[in-house]
Design an enzyme around this catalytic site. Structure first.
Site, PDB file in Angstrom:
ATOM      1  N   SER A 216       4.006  -2.766  -7.232  1.00 27.65           N
ATOM      2  CA  SER A 216       4.547  -1.465  -6.824  1.00 27.65           C
ATOM      3  C   SER A 216       3.991  -1.125  -5.448  1.00 27.65           C
ATOM      4  O   SER A 216       3.490  -1.997  -4.743  1.00 27.65           O
ATOM      5  CB  SER A 216       4.195  -0.399  -7.869  1.00 27.65           C
ATOM      6  OG  SER A 216       4.894   0.788  -7.606  1.00 27.65           O
ATOM      7  N   ASN A 217       4.068   0.145  -5.054  1.00 25.95           N
ATOM      8  CA  ASN A 217       3.523   0.556  -3.756  1.00 25.95           C
ATOM      9  C   ASN A 217       2.941   1.955  -3.869  1.00 25.95           C
ATOM     10  O   ASN A 217       2.949   2.556  -4.934  1.00 25.95           O
ATOM     11  CB  ASN A 217       4.601   0.461  -2.670  1.00 25.95           C
ATOM     12  CG  ASN A 217       5.794   1.323  -3.007  1.00 25.95           C
ATOM     13  OD1 ASN A 217       5.689   2.534  -3.127  1.00 25.95           O
ATOM     14  ND2 ASN A 217       6.953   0.689  -3.193  1.00 25.95           N
ATOM     15  N   ARG A 218       2.459   2.476  -2.739  1.00 30.31           N
ATOM     16  CA  ARG A 218       1.687   3.721  -2.762  1.00 30.31           C
ATOM     17  C   ARG A 218       2.530   4.990  -2.763  1.00 30.31           C
ATOM     18  O   ARG A 218       1.996   6.083  -2.658  1.00 30.31           O
ATOM     19  CB  ARG A 218       0.782   3.774  -1.538  1.00 30.31           C
ATOM     20  CG  ARG A 218      -0.307   2.761  -1.536  1.00 30.31           C
ATOM     21  CD  ARG A 218      -1.145   2.939  -0.271  1.00 30.31           C
ATOM     22  NE  ARG A 218      -2.174   1.935  -0.181  1.00 30.31           N
ATOM     23  CZ  ARG A 218      -3.315   1.990  -0.853  1.00 30.31           C
ATOM     24  NH1 ARG A 218      -3.549   3.004  -1.658  1.00 30.31           N
ATOM     25  NH2 ARG A 218      -4.204   1.042  -0.723  1.00 30.31           N
ATOM     26  N   ALA A 283      10.710   4.437  -1.950  1.00 34.09           N
ATOM     27  CA  ALA A 283      10.116   3.211  -1.400  1.00 34.09           C
ATOM     28  C   ALA A 283      10.424   2.083  -2.385  1.00 34.09           C
ATOM     29  O   ALA A 283       9.652   1.804  -3.305  1.00 34.09           O
ATOM     30  CB  ALA A 283       8.621   3.395  -1.236  1.00 34.09           C
TER      31      ALA A 283
END
Ligand code: CTP
Length: 410
Positions: A216-218, A283
């Site tokens: 995943s991402n932030r 995102a």
């Protein structure tokens, strides 16, 4: 002392006071409204008059105070309707469980609820609940609050702290200053997106490696949620397709929760056709594990190599299908060659403009409450915005977007 610069100056404000102990705080609110130049008409329920007297409000506001007995005075028989017609804003503070329930059901059995029924949401109605924590948490009360928000009432969150009962909890009336600030915001809010349908995406996606792990991402989702809320407040019908985030569903917005990029793709494409504007703040993961393990990977086995395959670019797909008149806005998170990359994305994805985010700067990008963005347009024009709250960035994006929508429909 009257302040001239307030949006409340010269406005007719109906201040509804219901019967709870917090009614005494409504006296200070009344005074603050008057100090800001509002013409305050106080309407008290029968129970409210047991806690504070009409004379208190008449003295503080230099204005009229209405109670239930006024409803039945032959010479003043339709006063409540003319008051509703003249009001620029209605505030109910404190709004008790009983009054919230009555308004949610459209009941009109006393002066206050009759005025509110006659206002019929033609002007903003701000409700500031105050009650015991258990009453506030009561599912029926919560359901009424949900219904009120769906209908378009502005319901404030009560504050947490010591209650009159001697213990602490959520249910205190918000501070009079906070109620005044909310009232001023409501009076200045734009309704320039009324009648438009918005589709907004937010948050990260999660791409499973095995049943317990993912890539995943932030992304926190804050920018997309701020956009959805701002568009809702400006009158749009908003659908928010959200990846997994820790934020609550914004009231009055249709929220579709998804996990993977593929789920987001399907949710977005199913709703894209009917949208007047689409803003892709999510995102989205560019890659996903090609073969997620069916069972949890064990550490005893040799270190796994996770092979990745590309996800569909949702924005590019939307650009391909964009119908005439539809506005499509993308985000670009970059750390270098900012403008060149943004221009390329505008062309490749058939966008109307892109919100360029230098995520390497402090106070910009993921997880923070502020953002520093530059709007980049297809003709090469750029508009750098200063560091602002995500809500303010959202308002600026919507300002540009509404200009485009209007241009196309004219
Ligand atoms: N986006 C998307 N689907 C993807 C990847 C990105 O819809 N599979 C959208 C994002 O929602 C965002 C925009 O594309 O609005 C740009 O995302 P970004 O990660 O900055 O760029 P990419 O297009 O992925 O390009 P690159 O990896 O080259 O920076």
């Amino acid at each position: 002392m009257k302040a001239g610069g307030s949006p409340l100056a010269g406005r007719t404000v109906v201040l509804g006071v219901a019967g709870g102990i917090a009614a005494y705080k409504a006296a200070e609110l009344a005074r603050r409204l008057w100090e800001r130049g509002a013409e305050v008409h106080t309407v008290m329920t029968e129970a409210a008059t047991r806690f504070v007297t009409p004379l208190t409000f008449a003295s503080l506001t230099h204005g009229p105070v209405y109670t239930d007995s006024d409803l039945f005075q032959p010479r003043r028989a339709i006063e409540h309707v003319s008051l509703a017609d003249r009001a620029h804003l209605v505030i109910v503070a404190p709004a008790t469980a009983n009054v919230l329930g009555k308004i949610a059901c459209g009941l009109a059995d006393d002066y206050l609820t009759t005025v509110i029924a006659a206002v019929a949401l033609r002007v903003p109605v701000l409700l500031a609940p105050a009650m015991n924590v258990h009453m506030y948490r009561n599912p029926a009360v919560q359901a009424n609050i949900g219904r009120l928000r769906e209908l378009g009432y502005e319901v404030m969150e009560p504050e947490e702290g010591p209650l009159a009962e001697g213990y602490s909890g959520v249910g205190r009336l918000p501070e009079p200053a906070a109620i005044v600030a909310a009232a001023e915001r409501l009076l200045t809010r734009k309704r320039d997106l009324a009648g438009l349908r918005f589709l907004v995406t937010a948050g990260p996606t999660r791409e499973p490696i095995d049943p317990v792990r993912f890539i995943s991402n932030r992304s926190s989702g804050k920018m997309g949620y701020a956009l959805a809320e701002a568009a809702r407040d400006r009158g749009a019908r908003v659908t928010l397709v959200s990846g997994p985030v820790a934020l609550p569903d914004p009231p009055g917005v249709e929220v579709v929760r998804v996990e993977t990029a593929h789920e987001m793709l399907e949710a977005v494409l199913a709703r894209a056709e009917e949208a007047d504007a689409i803003i892709k703040a999510a995102a989205v993961a560019d890659f996903r594990p090609a073969r997620p393990a069916v069972h949890k990977l064990k550490k005893s086995s040799v270190a796994p190599v996770v092979e990745l395959e590309p996800n569909t670019d949702i924005l590019r797909e939307l650009g391909r299908r964009k119908r005439p008149g539809q506005v499509l806005v993308g985000f670009a998170a970059e750390t270098r060659d900012l403008l060149d990359n943004a221009q390329r994305k505008i062309r490749d994805k058939n966008l109307d403009f892109i919100v360029l985010n230098d995520v390497s700067q402090p106070g910009a990008g993921f997880e923070v409450d502020t953002n520093i963005v530059t709007l980049v347009f297809p003709d090469g024009r750029t508009e750098p915005l200063p560091r602002m709250s995500k809500r303010e960035v959202a308002e600026a994006i919507l300002d540009r977007l509404v200009a485009l929508v209007k241009e196309r429909s004219s």
